[in-house]
Every structure is written in C-alpha cells, then in structure tokens.
Write a protein that holds these residues in place. Structure first.
Motif, mmCIF file in Angstrom:
data_model
loop_
_atom_site.group_PDB
_atom_site.id
_atom_site.type_symbol
_atom_site.label_atom_id
_atom_site.label_comp_id
_atom_site.label_asym_id
_atom_site.label_seq_id
_atom_site.Cartn_x
_atom_site.Cartn_y
_atom_site.Cartn_z
ATOM 1 N N ASP A 1 0.858 -1.182 0.000
ATOM 2 C CA ASP A 1 0.000 0.000 0.000
ATOM 3 C C ASP A 1 0.894 1.232 0.000
ATOM 4 N N THR A 2 0.283 2.385 -0.216
ATOM 5 C CA THR A 2 1.022 3.649 -0.200
ATOM 6 C C THR A 2 0.130 4.751 0.340
ATOM 7 N N ASP A 3 0.744 5.761 0.942
ATOM 8 C CA ASP A 3 -0.025 6.934 1.360
ATOM 9 C C ASP A 3 0.104 8.063 0.339
ATOM 10 N N TYR A 4 0.589 7.729 -0.844
ATOM 11 C CA TYR A 4 0.656 8.702 -1.940
ATOM 12 C C TYR A 4 -0.727 9.312 -2.188
ATOM 13 N N ASP A 5 -1.763 8.471 -2.228
ATOM 14 C CA ASP A 5 -3.128 8.945 -2.458
ATOM 15 C C ASP A 5 -3.542 9.945 -1.388
ATOM 16 N N PHE A 6 -3.188 9.626 -0.135
ATOM 17 C CA PHE A 6 -3.540 10.499 0.989
ATOM 18 C C PHE A 6 -2.965 11.896 0.783
ATOM 19 N N PHE A 7 -1.691 11.969 0.407
ATOM 20 C CA PHE A 7 -1.044 13.279 0.265
ATOM 21 C C PHE A 7 -1.569 14.039 -0.954
ATOM 22 N N PHE B 1 -2.691 4.991 5.369
ATOM 23 C CA PHE B 1 -2.553 3.789 4.554
ATOM 24 C C PHE B 1 -3.889 3.067 4.393
ATOM 25 N N HIS B 2 -4.098 1.973 5.097
ATOM 26 C CA HIS B 2 -5.101 0.999 4.684
ATOM 27 C C HIS B 2 -6.557 1.385 4.876
ATOM 28 N N THR B 3 -6.894 2.317 5.734
ATOM 29 C CA THR B 3 -8.252 2.436 6.257
ATOM 30 C C THR B 3 -9.328 2.430 5.173
ATOM 31 N N ASN B 4 -9.887 1.240 4.952
ATOM 32 C CA ASN B 4 -11.013 1.049 4.029
ATOM 33 C C ASN B 4 -10.755 1.595 2.622
ATOM 34 N N ASP B 5 -9.489 1.813 2.297
ATOM 35 C CA ASP B 5 -9.118 2.316 0.978
ATOM 36 C C ASP B 5 -9.867 3.598 0.606
ATOM 37 N N LEU C 1 -5.972 7.721 -8.737
ATOM 38 C CA LEU C 1 -5.739 7.266 -7.372
ATOM 39 C C LEU C 1 -6.356 5.896 -7.127
ATOM 40 N N ARG C 2 -5.841 5.218 -6.113
ATOM 41 C CA ARG C 2 -6.354 3.903 -5.742
ATOM 42 C C ARG C 2 -7.268 3.962 -4.528
ATOM 43 N N LYS C 3 -7.427 5.136 -3.968
ATOM 44 C CA LYS C 3 -8.324 5.326 -2.835
ATOM 45 C C LYS C 3 -9.411 6.335 -3.212
ATOM 46 N N ALA C 4 -10.581 6.178 -2.620
ATOM 47 C CA ALA C 4 -11.694 7.079 -2.889
ATOM 48 C C ALA C 4 -11.656 8.269 -1.935
ATOM 49 N N TYR C 5 -12.260 9.365 -2.360
ATOM 50 C CA TYR C 5 -12.379 10.539 -1.498
ATOM 51 C C TYR C 5 -13.840 10.703 -1.088
ATOM 52 N N TRP C 6 -14.083 10.751 0.221
ATOM 53 C CA TRP C 6 -15.417 10.971 0.776
ATOM 54 C C TRP C 6 -15.447 12.297 1.526
ATOM 55 N N LEU C 7 -16.639 12.869 1.618
ATOM 56 C CA LEU C 7 -16.851 14.042 2.458
ATOM 57 C C LEU C 7 -17.764 13.643 3.609
ATOM 58 N N GLU C 8 -17.301 13.895 4.829
ATOM 59 C CA GLU C 8 -18.102 13.644 6.027
ATOM 60 C C GLU C 8 -18.624 14.985 6.540
ATOM 61 N N ILE C 9 -19.920 15.051 6.797
ATOM 62 C CA ILE C 9 -20.539 16.262 7.317
ATOM 63 C C ILE C 9 -21.087 15.961 8.703
ATOM 64 N N ASP C 10 -20.522 16.614 9.722
ATOM 65 C CA ASP C 10 -20.938 16.392 11.108
ATOM 66 C C ASP C 10 -21.835 17.539 11.552
ATOM 67 N N ILE C 11 -23.086 17.201 11.904
ATOM 68 C CA ILE C 11 -24.038 18.215 12.350
ATOM 69 C C ILE C 11 -24.711 17.723 13.626
#
Length: 215
Positions: A107-113, A137-141, A176-186
């Motif tokens: 795995d890589t944290d390249y996607d994260f950065f 790294f790994h968290t649920n990709d 990228l190999r990882k998805a990007y999500w948006l979390e909204i906390d209300i």
C-alpha cells in the motif's frame, strides 16, 4: 457396540473434513504470508510511477492491531511512503468469517497526500482531522475530509455538493487507488458523500430533512 463406535468416528472424521474443506482463507492476489521485500515495494511504486524511487531503509510501526513496514518513497514527485501492511483475511464458505489469518499487502499513502494537497484548494470541504499511519494507509481504501457545522441550509449543502464533485473531477487526473469521501458532522450526526451521483446527493439531502437538521 464396536460397529457403532467406528461409525461415530467415521462420522466425526467426515464432518471435520467437510468443515476444513468448506472454509478457506484464500488471500487476494498479491497478499503474502510474510512482509514484502524492498524489491517488491520498488516494483509496486513503479506500477504507479515508472520513475518512482524508494529508500532502502524501512521503519516498522505497530498501530492498533496492525503492522506496517514503511519505506520512504517519491511517487510522481510527491514525498510519501510505501508499506507492507498486515491485513486480516477471514474464511469463506461453510463457517465463513469464523476463522482468520494475517497476510501482508502493498500500500502507499501517496493517495492520501494527493487528496490532502487538492483539498487545500477547497477550503469549504473542511479538513482531514486524522493523519495517523492507519488513516494514511489501509483504512477502508478511502480518505475523508470532515466539515463540522451547527446547522445546515439548502444553499450550503448545494455549495458543498458542487465543490465535492469539482474536487473529485480534479482527483480523477491522478488515477488514485483510494476514494475521497466528504463527512458532514451536524449536532452529533454524521452524513457522507461517497460518490458523485445525483442519487447520492438526494439520499443525504432526504436524510437531513428527516433528521430535522436541514433549514
């Protein structure tokens, strides 16, 4: 009595054989029983960027129940890391999920950065509030940013959705190999944009209306 005893033993042996053959811990392709080697990590990095480089010295990190062997790397000009990380694989078939084995994957944290860099140009989409090893790294990709709000309006939700789609469009150029999500906390409730379909927006919108947090 002897025949019955033999029959019971035969029955138990057949049952055990069925149990053992009916469940398996076959790991996905590329998973290994031991940590990956430096050569494996170089090959993995170059599968993302043929000009990638990996430093030979590694660091072993344990976080939670997982193990990471991390090599510093440069991928597409981004300073990051590649890692051999532990992954639990559960049995399938009969008694599926009852047995597990630990394997190691690349795995890589390249996607994260990359996601963090692009996010810097989309301040409305909040922050990444966890930069731990497991998050990088790994968290649920996936990688998620978080927006904290006391309340939500139709206009603000529409603005978040528009910028979320725009950011995903920009990220698509990086393959990228990882998805990007948006979390909204209300008000102690969490909502997620997980993809850019109109159905996704409508589901989040309707849930906010049902929960009474959308003004």
């Amino acid at each position: 009595m002897i025949k019955r005893s033999r029959f019971r033993k035969l029955f138990l042996l057949l049952g055990l054989a069925f149990l053992l053959t009916g469940c398996s811990n076959e790991p996905p392709e590329g998973y290994t029983k031991e940590h990956h080697t430096y050569e494996d990590m170089v090959e993995y990095a170059k599968s993302i960027d043929e000009n990638a480089s990996v430093v030979e010295e590694y660091e072993d990190v344990e976080e939670g129940s997982r193990e990471y062997r991390i090599w510093p790397a440069t991928i597409n000009g981004i300073s990051c890391g590649v890692a051999s990380e532990s992954k639990t694989v559960y049995s399938k078939g009969f008694a599926g999920g009852e047995f597990s084995k630990t394997y190691y994957r690349c795995d890589t944290d390249y996607d994260f950065f990359i996601i963090k860099y692009v996010l810097d140009h989309h301040s409305i989409l909040g922050i990444i509030d966890d930069e731990s090893v497991s998050r990088r790294f790994h968290t649920n990709d996936l990688v998620a940013s978080v927006v904290f709000a006391d309340e939500m309006t139709e206009d603000k939700l529409n603005a978040l959705w528009a910028d979320y789609k725009k950011m995903n469009s920009e990220l698509a150029h990086f393959q990228l190999r990882k998805a990007y999500w948006l979390e909204i906390d209300i008000v102690m409730k969490k909502y997620y944009f997980k993809d850019t379909t109109e159905e996704e927006f409508q589901n989040v919108h309707d849930q906010m209306v049902e929960d009474g947090v959308l003004k």
